[in-house]
Write an enzyme that holds these catalytic residues in place. Structure first.
Site, PDB file in Angstrom:
ATOM      1  CG  HIS A 137      -1.538   5.347  -0.121  1.00  0.00           C
ATOM      2  ND1 HIS A 137      -2.335   6.078   0.720  1.00  0.00           N
ATOM      3  CD2 HIS A 137      -2.273   4.243  -0.441  1.00  0.00           C
ATOM      4  CE1 HIS A 137      -3.491   5.456   0.915  1.00  0.00           C
ATOM      5  NE2 HIS A 137      -3.473   4.324   0.220  1.00  0.00           N
ATOM      6  CG  ASP A 138       5.904   7.258  -3.401  1.00  0.00           C
ATOM      7  OD1 ASP A 138       5.966   8.450  -3.036  1.00  0.00           O
ATOM      8  OD2 ASP A 138       6.740   6.739  -4.147  1.00  0.00           O
ATOM      9  NE  ARG A 176      -3.801   2.012   2.608  1.00  0.00           N
ATOM     10  CZ  ARG A 176      -4.108   2.615   3.740  1.00  0.00           C
ATOM     11  NH1 ARG A 176      -3.532   2.223   4.878  1.00  0.00           N
ATOM     12  NH2 ARG A 176      -4.975   3.595   3.768  1.00  0.00           N
ATOM     13  CG  ASN A 199      -1.268   8.945   2.896  1.00  0.00           C
ATOM     14  OD1 ASN A 199      -1.816   8.048   2.255  1.00  0.00           O
ATOM     15  ND2 ASN A 199      -0.607   9.935   2.315  1.00  0.00           N
ATOM     16  CG  HIS A 239      -8.560  -3.539  -2.294  1.00  0.00           C
ATOM     17  ND1 HIS A 239      -9.609  -2.754  -2.743  1.00  0.00           N
ATOM     18  CD2 HIS A 239      -7.545  -2.675  -2.043  1.00  0.00           C
ATOM     19  CE1 HIS A 239      -9.233  -1.488  -2.754  1.00  0.00           C
ATOM     20  NE2 HIS A 239      -7.986  -1.415  -2.332  1.00  0.00           N
TER      21      HIS A 239
END
Length: 808
Positions: A538-539, A534, A566, A675
């Site tokens: 997100h980066d 994750r 975050n 997921h």
């Protein structure tokens, strides 16, 4: 070296007519007269009366041979009016020379020959073989991909490497942009082989030969089909998508044979080379017509065996076939479902399938409709040795189609970029550059002297510049060429930017160090995989994959990691441990952005049963991660809120978010499969459970029984401590169970169920639920795609010492 002594006729200079013109000393290039530099005139008036021409250094480089022409003129040989006007200073000139293009038809180009590089690059074939073997050890799919790449190259303009050329702005699209070529793969293997050959023998081995040798080696590794390959091809300078007219997988045998005969191949070659369809996969769009659009009672091709039809319809349901042919976004099936060597082995197993009506592609099944082809098919079906021998012969024959040799074409340094101006195929290539006359006055004499020892690659590159520009920039260009040849790095890829194996020279143990630390972290905490995966996601979605998510906030700046989406990120300590170990081994070398990408790959690989048990790849990786990223210097919480996909996003918003990062709808469906592992928290689903709309308490796309269970767990909507498994009972195993839950309306997020609202994403959900192999393969490809989002490379950004802190 030839010395030409000129005669003076009045006020003109002319080459002596009695000079012996040896065939090897005077190539048949078109004449060119360069301008005169200094105080001189070529026809009337002033002439040179005190000329000390020590030599005309005119390097005419053709292939690997240089012809040096030296013209000597002394004042004692000047008569007439020219002698009356003397110049006070001696000049060392490179005088313009007439190079006469032979009036006769030029001799035919030489044929290909075995061991063409025996002297000029004796290790060339071994180098290519080593590169192919290394890649095949990591990914066996490289074998059919290289054979297919060679076929697609030879069928358009001949075997001249034109399929490798990239499209360029302002020009028509190149071959690889044509629809039949959109699914070509493993071009980076050719890049890697070319780079290795260039390092050993600069400017010698063509990309066309590299591709042909790579295909030959792939056939040997896939099915023990070994043969000696004639070489000596040159690279083409033209690549046009408009010229791509490959036989369609659904054409009749007669049409396919006509296409093969047009390039000098026959029925035996057609039948034999189609045998390579025992390897690889094809997209459902290529066979949709056979499955659903025929006029028979079943709607399917009546020549297809019913059992095969049932299997293919399950794997390619109507709603999954949603993209144009070769658009590379629909489902895939093996080309041969009964291949004993698996999808990446080359053998004769296609032919029994053809006789039984079980060929997947229409063109393969068409072999049974021709009496000539059917006889060959029957022979190959029972005699594998005959097939291997004929396959070798047909591959050699294919490799000789419309080749460029001798002085035709060029030898590219970078296979993706033609070096010369495009010319008609087979015609003279960039003639003026080889007929350029260099005029060097005495003040630039060192430049002329320097030109001689330059490697052939650098010298030929210099001589391709326009004459006037060359004379002005020659010293600078020479330095740049020498500097560029002194710097380089290895790895798969075509040069600058990301590539597999970026650190293989600068920090060869980098990936092993990362794997060791990630494996320990997962061993200590089996739930660690998902947070590490994750982090990378997100980066990349905020400012690109440049590790801005790792930067700490300061008094004057709230960084990404402190943005609301975050708050539940975890795994930072593992990243810090990895970076510290890398800095100890290779200080200031490996970026934090690359650490995130490698850690994510290792985390998901360790969570994948087939990979962890060694059934997927020998190196224990789900996919090969590209590296070479640099670290960003900015990190903003506001940008994180703006760019990160939300768990409540609908399908249109998700598609828009992914498109903004140059990611496709398929990437959206595939990456949602992440997921399959991990956990979430109540705030991520609170709106789905209560007050979803003004009229309903819960999200109508959520299964009612599942919603009731979730409400019991999340009694407080803002509860950030209660953990919810993304896939109940399987949150640490990376597989396709997630897609089964989505189809049952039990995906945890609203964004999960949104996948069913789009025809393409819904088709992919069905496909991945039934094929873990397809999902794992596509997941690796989409992770590579995501890892390329807005990266910093080269001199951009920085390499942080500690990932949480920007360098001052």
């Amino acid at each position: 070296m030839e010395y030409w002594k000129p005669k003076l006729n009045g006020d003109e200079i002319a080459l002596s007519s009695d000079v012996e013109m040896k065939p090897w000393s005077m190539p048949p290039w078109r004449g060119y007269m360069a301008p005169c530099f200094g105080r001189c005139k070529m026809q009337t008036g002033y002439f040179l009366d005190h000329v000390l021409l020590h030599g005309l250094m005119f390097a005419l480089l053709m292939g690997s041979k240089a012809t040096i022409i030296v013209v000597v003129v002394t004042s004692s040989e000047i008569d007439g009016p020219a002698a009356a006007t003397s110049l006070p200073s001696p000049l060392l000139l490179a005088l313009a020379v007439h190079l006469l293009h032979a009036a006769a038809v030029p001799p035919p180009p030489p044929p290909l020959q075995l061991r063409f590089y025996a002297r000029s690059c004796p290790r060339a074939e071994a180098i290519v073989r080593r590169v192919v073997r290394r890649r095949a050890a990591l990914d066996r799919s490289v074998l059919p991909a290289l054979i297919r790449l060679h076929f697609h190259d030879c069928f358009v303009r001949g075997c001249d490497g034109s399929v490798l050329i990239d499209s360029t702005p302002g020009h028509p699209p190149a071959e690889k942009a044509a629809p039949p070529n959109l699914t070509l793969r493993m071009l980076d293997v050719v890049d890697d082989a070319k780079a290795a050959v260039e390092k050993a023998c600069p400017g010698v081995v063509s990309c066309a030969d590299v591709l042909a040798l790579a295909a030959r080696d792939a056939a040997a590794m896939a099915g023990s089909v070994r043969y000696e390959l004639p070489t000596g091809r040159r690279d083409g300078t033209v690549s046009s998508a408009a010229e791509v007219d490959l036989p369609s997988p659904s054409v009749s045998f007669a049409d396919a044979l006509a296409a093969f005969r047009a390039i000098g191949l026959g029925a035996v070659d057609l039948t034999t080379l189609l045998g390579s369809h025992t390897m690889g996969f094809c997209h459902c769009g290529l066979i949709a017509d056979r499955l659903y659009n025929r006029s028979s009672a079943t709607g399917a091709d009546p020549t297809m065996e019913p059992g095969l039809l049932a299997v293919l319809r399950r794997r390619c349901p109507p709603h999954a076939v949603v993209t144009p042919q070769n658009a590379s976004r629909d489902a895939i099936v093996p080309m041969n479902l009964v291949a004993p060597r698996g999808p990446f082995g080359l053998d004769n197993s296609l032919y029994p399938s053809v006789l039984a009506g079980r060929a997947v592609l229409q063109i393969d099944q068409e072999l049974a409709s021709s009496a000539i082809a059917r006889g060959i098919v029957a022979m190959f079906a029972t005699r594998p040795g005959n097939f291997r021998r004929q396959f070798a012969r047909s591959m050699v024959k294919l490799g000789g189609v419309n080749v460029l040799t001798g002085r035709q074409g060029e030898v590219r340094i970078n296979c993706r970029s033609a070096r010369l101006e495009p010319t008609a195929k087979g015609g003279p290539s960039n003639t003026h550059s080889f007929a350029t006359t260099l005029l060097c006055v005495c003040r630039v004499l060192p430049v002329c002297h320097t030109l001689l020892p330059v490697p052939a690659m650098a010298a030929r590159a210099l001589l391709r510049l326009p004459p006037a520009l060359l004379l002005c920039l020659l010293p600078l260009l020479l330095l740049l060429l020498l500097a560029s040849s002194a710097h380089g790095d290895g790895g798969y890829g075509g040069g600058g930017g990301l590539r597999v194996g970026f650190y293989k020279d600068s920090c060869p143990d980098a990936e092993a160090i990362v794997r060791k630390i990630v494996a320990k972290a997962v061993h200590d905490d089996p739930t660690a995989n998902a947070p590490l995966l994750r982090l990378h996601f997100h980066d990349c979605f905020v400012r690109g994959c440049e590790a801005s998510v790792l930067i700490n906030s300061t008094a004057g700046n709230k960084a990404e990691k402190d943005a609301k989406p975050n708050h539940t990120l975890d795994g930072f300590a593992v990243i810090d441990d990895v970076k510290a170990a890398l800095e100890k081994r290779c200080p200031g070398t490996v970026s934090c952005a690359d650490v995130l990408a490698i850690v994510a790959r290792d985390a998901v690989s360790l969570a994948t049963k087939a990979v962890a048990e060694g059934q997927w790849s020998k190196d224990g990786n789900l996919y090969q991660v590209e590296t070479g990223r640099r670290d960003g210097r900015e990190s903003s919480a506001k940008e994180a809120v703006k760019n990160l996909p939300d768990s409540f996003d609908g399908i249109r918003k998700l598609i828009k978010r992914f498109a903004s990062k140059n990611l496709s709808i398929k990437d959206l469906a595939v990456l949602s499969g992440a997921h399959a592992i991990g956990k979430s928290h109540c705030p991520s689903i609170a709106k789905r459970l209560r007050n979803f709309t003004a009229h309903q308490d819960s999200d109508p796309t959520l299964d009612r029984l599942y919603a009731a269970k979730l409400r019991q767990k999340c009694r407080r909507p803002k509860d950030n401590t209660t953990e919810l498994e993304m896939v109940p009972g399987s949150s640490t195993t990376f597989d396709t169970a997630y897609y089964g839950l989505v189809l049952k309306r039990r995906g945890l997020f609203h964004s999960d169920e949104a996948l069913l609202k789009n025809q393409e994403t819904r088709g992919l959900v069905y496909e991945y639920r039934g094929s873990e192999e397809s999902f794992l393969r596509d997941f690796g490809a989409s992770m590579v795609n995501m890892g390329r989002v807005d990266v910093l490379t080269g001199a951009q950004g920085e390499i942080r010492k500690k990932c949480a802190f920007k360098r001052v």
